[in-house]
Design an enzyme around this catalytic site. Structure first.
Site, short mmCIF file in Angstrom:
data_model
loop_
_atom_site.label_atom_id
_atom_site.label_comp_id
_atom_site.label_asym_id
_atom_site.label_seq_id
_atom_site.Cartn_x
_atom_site.Cartn_y
_atom_site.Cartn_z
N LYS A 268 6.71 1.05 10.71
CA LYS A 268 6.23 1.08 9.32
C LYS A 268 6.54 2.45 8.70
O LYS A 268 6.16 3.48 9.24
CB LYS A 268 4.72 0.83 9.30
CG LYS A 268 4.06 1.03 7.92
CD LYS A 268 2.56 0.69 7.94
CE LYS A 268 1.87 1.06 6.63
NZ LYS A 268 0.41 0.80 6.64
N LYS A 280 -7.05 3.33 -3.11
CA LYS A 280 -7.92 3.88 -2.07
C LYS A 280 -8.88 4.90 -2.68
O LYS A 280 -8.57 5.51 -3.70
CB LYS A 280 -7.06 4.62 -1.02
CG LYS A 280 -6.34 3.72 -0.05
CD LYS A 280 -5.64 4.56 1.01
CE LYS A 280 -4.85 3.69 1.98
NZ LYS A 280 -5.69 2.77 2.76
N GLU A 352 -0.32 -3.31 2.56
CA GLU A 352 1.11 -3.30 2.25
C GLU A 352 1.99 -3.22 3.49
O GLU A 352 3.12 -3.68 3.48
CB GLU A 352 1.43 -2.11 1.32
CG GLU A 352 1.64 -0.75 2.00
CD GLU A 352 0.42 -0.22 2.73
OE1 GLU A 352 -0.70 -0.67 2.42
OE2 GLU A 352 0.58 0.64 3.62
N ARG A 354 1.90 -4.71 6.40
CA ARG A 354 2.32 -6.00 6.99
C ARG A 354 3.39 -6.68 6.13
O ARG A 354 4.19 -7.45 6.65
CB ARG A 354 1.09 -6.89 7.19
CG ARG A 354 0.36 -7.25 5.94
CD ARG A 354 -1.05 -7.76 6.20
NE ARG A 354 -1.98 -6.65 6.49
CZ ARG A 354 -3.26 -6.82 6.81
NH1 ARG A 354 -3.77 -8.02 6.92
NH2 ARG A 354 -4.04 -5.78 7.05
N1 BES Z 1 -2.30 2.61 6.03
C1 BES Z 1 -3.49 1.86 5.96
C2 BES Z 1 -4.27 1.82 7.27
C3 BES Z 1 -4.84 3.15 7.73
C4 BES Z 1 -6.08 3.56 7.34
C5 BES Z 1 -4.12 3.94 8.59
C6 BES Z 1 -6.60 4.76 7.78
C7 BES Z 1 -4.63 5.16 9.04
C8 BES Z 1 -5.87 5.56 8.63
C9 BES Z 1 -3.17 0.41 5.59
O1 BES Z 1 -2.10 0.26 4.74
C10 BES Z 1 -4.36 -0.13 4.88
O2 BES Z 1 -4.68 0.36 3.84
N2 BES Z 1 -4.99 -1.14 5.46
C11 BES Z 1 -6.15 -1.75 4.89
C12 BES Z 1 -6.02 -3.24 5.06
C13 BES Z 1 -7.07 -4.02 4.33
C14 BES Z 1 -6.90 -3.86 2.83
C15 BES Z 1 -6.95 -5.47 4.73
C16 BES Z 1 -7.38 -1.21 5.61
O3 BES Z 1 -7.32 -1.01 6.82
O4 BES Z 1 -8.37 -0.96 4.93
ZN ZN Z 2 -0.69 1.66 4.81
MN MN Z 3 -2.61 0.44 2.72
#
Ligand code: BES
Ligand code: ZN
Ligand code: MN
Length: 503
Positions: A268, A280, A352, A354
């Site tokens: 990724k 976020k 995003e 996935r």
């Molecule tokens: N890049 C993030 C996941 C992440 C969070 C990595 C904190 C490292 C530290 C990913 O893109 C994300 O935002 N995932 C969401 C998915 C959800 C919206 C289903 C998450 O984990 O909140």
């Molecule tokens: Zn991410």
């Molecule tokens: Mn994300």
């Protein structure tokens, strides 16, 4: 930092600082008895008082008054001998480096390779010592001034001590392997630590090309035009919120026989993840520059494979995009058509990773892979489940997962398996498309993997969620805070095992 191998007995070496490892309850071994004698009983005393008992991470620094040629002796605790491992050696070398740097010692001799570790030889221990020292010495200092850079001085030379009856040549090649491997890990760390303003998808592509230029890797880059033509609708959906063009980085290492099916690694490469329209929160959003750590691990592993001349065919695929909110950004409710033809309902633009991986996994089929492994900082849920001490592994082939778990033990980059039962597919069913991109709060790491499984086709596949392990906000003995470069040492261990089992 210049590292050398020398055959010499530790207690006879002239050095600014002699670094010796000792297991808990290991004080009765001859060398420690001799050392204690030379120190006039100080070691025994420290042990009796409980100040130094050989517990993991413990350290004590002695200044012998001329009884032995070393000016200082640094003892590092290794914990119980039954639990001794190569990673224990790496940790000891790393924590010793912290002392050497803070005391500004210009030179040191490590006697760590003589510490017995089950199923290891001298060369393995030399390699582990060198890895610990080299990785501990790393700092991201590209944006620091000369003064700040100079304030932290690494020792100029390290001498790794081995015994007279051991094969120096073998130890020297082990040192060479450690240097190559660490160069690749450091390349990955530098990429992760680079700030978002510097690190566009194009920058990532340039850096991959630069790595390829230093070795035998082949590198090809697909830009917006090629990705549109190919039909990477999921990846392009994510990318459309940023003015920076997406890229797909393709790296190839031809180390095996021509025509041998390659192992394909997918990483990724979200250079910055603001979450998009599903923005976020502000707190720690800066850390989302690390959301390309999977891509960095893939670039680093390919680089290592080429430097180490691993006898295996390998392909690296890094989909690189930026996830920003804007007037052109994709929205919750959008339906994207992926490269595989499957349609995806976007419920949250922050899921995003996935989406871009879906297209990259489909793209991997073009290489007729022997197996596919993806790495991604995919879910915050992974940090809730495992914290920062393990990478989650899930997959559709238990043999592959087992081999990865084993490489995790060898490298010290530990993995923990989560289940991937079909039951979880329920959570990502959509009313209006083939699949939706979120599965709600329960088992977030698993439903993300269940999503990827739909794009992994019928090849053997494993997914590594490195959300908790790619970035540390506290120093570890050989992992300074910031980007860790996780994945490179793990995958090199895995590929070495795999190449060995084929021969
Ligand atoms: N890049 C993030 C996941 C992440 C969070 C990595 C904190 C490292 C530290 C990913 O893109 C994300 O935002 N995932 C969401 C998915 C959800 C919206 C289903 C998450 O984990 O909140
Ligand atoms: Zn991410
Ligand atoms: Mn994300």
């Amino acid at each position: 930092m210049d590292i050398r191998i020398r055959k010499a007995s530790p207690l006879q070496v002239k050095t600014a600082c002699l670094v010796i490892g000792i297991y808990e309850k290991g004080f009765s071994e001859l060398i420690y008895k001799e050392l204690d004698q030379l120190l006039g009983g100080l070691l025994h005393k420290a042990r009796r008082s409980g100040e130094f008992t050989g517990r993991k991470g413990e350290q004590i620094l002695f200044q012998p008054a001329g009884q032995l040629p070393a000016e200082r002796v640094l003892l590092v605790g290794l914990g119980p001998k039954a639990e001794g491992s190569l990673d224990g050696i790496r940790l000891a070398a790393g924590s010793a480096m912290q002392v050497l740097t803070s005391k500004k010692f210009g030179q040191a001799a490590f006697a760590l390779p003589l510490c017995a570790v089950r199923q290891s030889d001298w060369a393995d221990r030399v390699q582990a010592t060198a890895e610990g020292a080299l990785l501990a010495g790393y700092r991201y200092d590209r944006f620091l001034g000369d003064k700040a850079k100079e304030a932290r001085k690494l020792p100029q030379t390290l001498t790794l001590l081995i015994e007279s009856n051991h094969d120096k040549q073998a130890c020297e090649s082990a040192l060479d392997r450690a240097q190559k491997l660490c160069r690749a890990v450091i390349t990955a760390r530098d990429l992760v630590n680079a700030p978002g303003n510097v690190k566009s998808p194009a920058y990532l592509a340039e850096q991959a090309q630069a790595a390829a230029d230093q070795c035998s890797l082949k590198c090809k880059i697909l830009g917006q035009k090629e990705l549109t033509k190919a039909g990477c609708g999921a990846l392009l959906g994510v990318a459309q919120g940023s003015v920076r063009e997406p890229q797909m980085i393709l790296l190839e290492h031809q180390g095996g026989q021509k025509g041998q099916a390659p192992v394909v690694l997918v990483g990724k490469g979200v250079v910055f993840d603001a979450g998009g329209i599903s923005l976020k929160p502000a707190e720690k959003m800066d850390e989302m520059k690390m959301d390309m750590a999977g891509g960095a691990a893939v670039i680093g592993t390919l680089f290592a494979a080429a430097l180490l001349e691993l006898p295996i065919n390998l392909v690296g695929i890094v989909p690189a995009v930026e996830n920003l909110p804007s007037g052109t950004a994709y929205r919750p409710g959008d339906i994207l058509t992926s490269l595989s033809g499957q349609t995806i309902e976007v419920l949250n633009t922050d899921a995003e990773g996935r989406l871009i991986l879906a297209d990259a996994l489909t793209y991997a089929k073009r290489y007729e892979p022997r197996m596919v492994i993806d790495l991604a900082t995919l879910t915050g849920a992974c940090i809730i489940a495992l914290g920062h001490h393990a990478t989650a592994v899930l997959g559709n082939d238990q043999k592959l997962v087992d081999a990865l778990l084993n490489a995790g033990k060898e490298s010290g980059e530990r993995l923990w398996q989560l289940p991937l039962w079909d039951d979880y597919d329920q959570q990502i069913k959509s009313d209006v498309a083939d699949v939706k991109n979120t599965g709600g709060r329960p088992a977030g790491t698993i439903t993300a993997a269940a999503f990827l499984k739909k794009f992994a086709g019928d090849f053997d596949w494993a997914h590594l969620d490195i959300a908790g392990t790619a970035w540390r906000d506290q120093d570890q003995p050989y992992i300074p805070k910031g980007g860790t470069g996780v994945g490179v040492r793990l995958l090199v261990a895995f590929l070495q095992d795999l190449a060995g089992s084929v021969k």
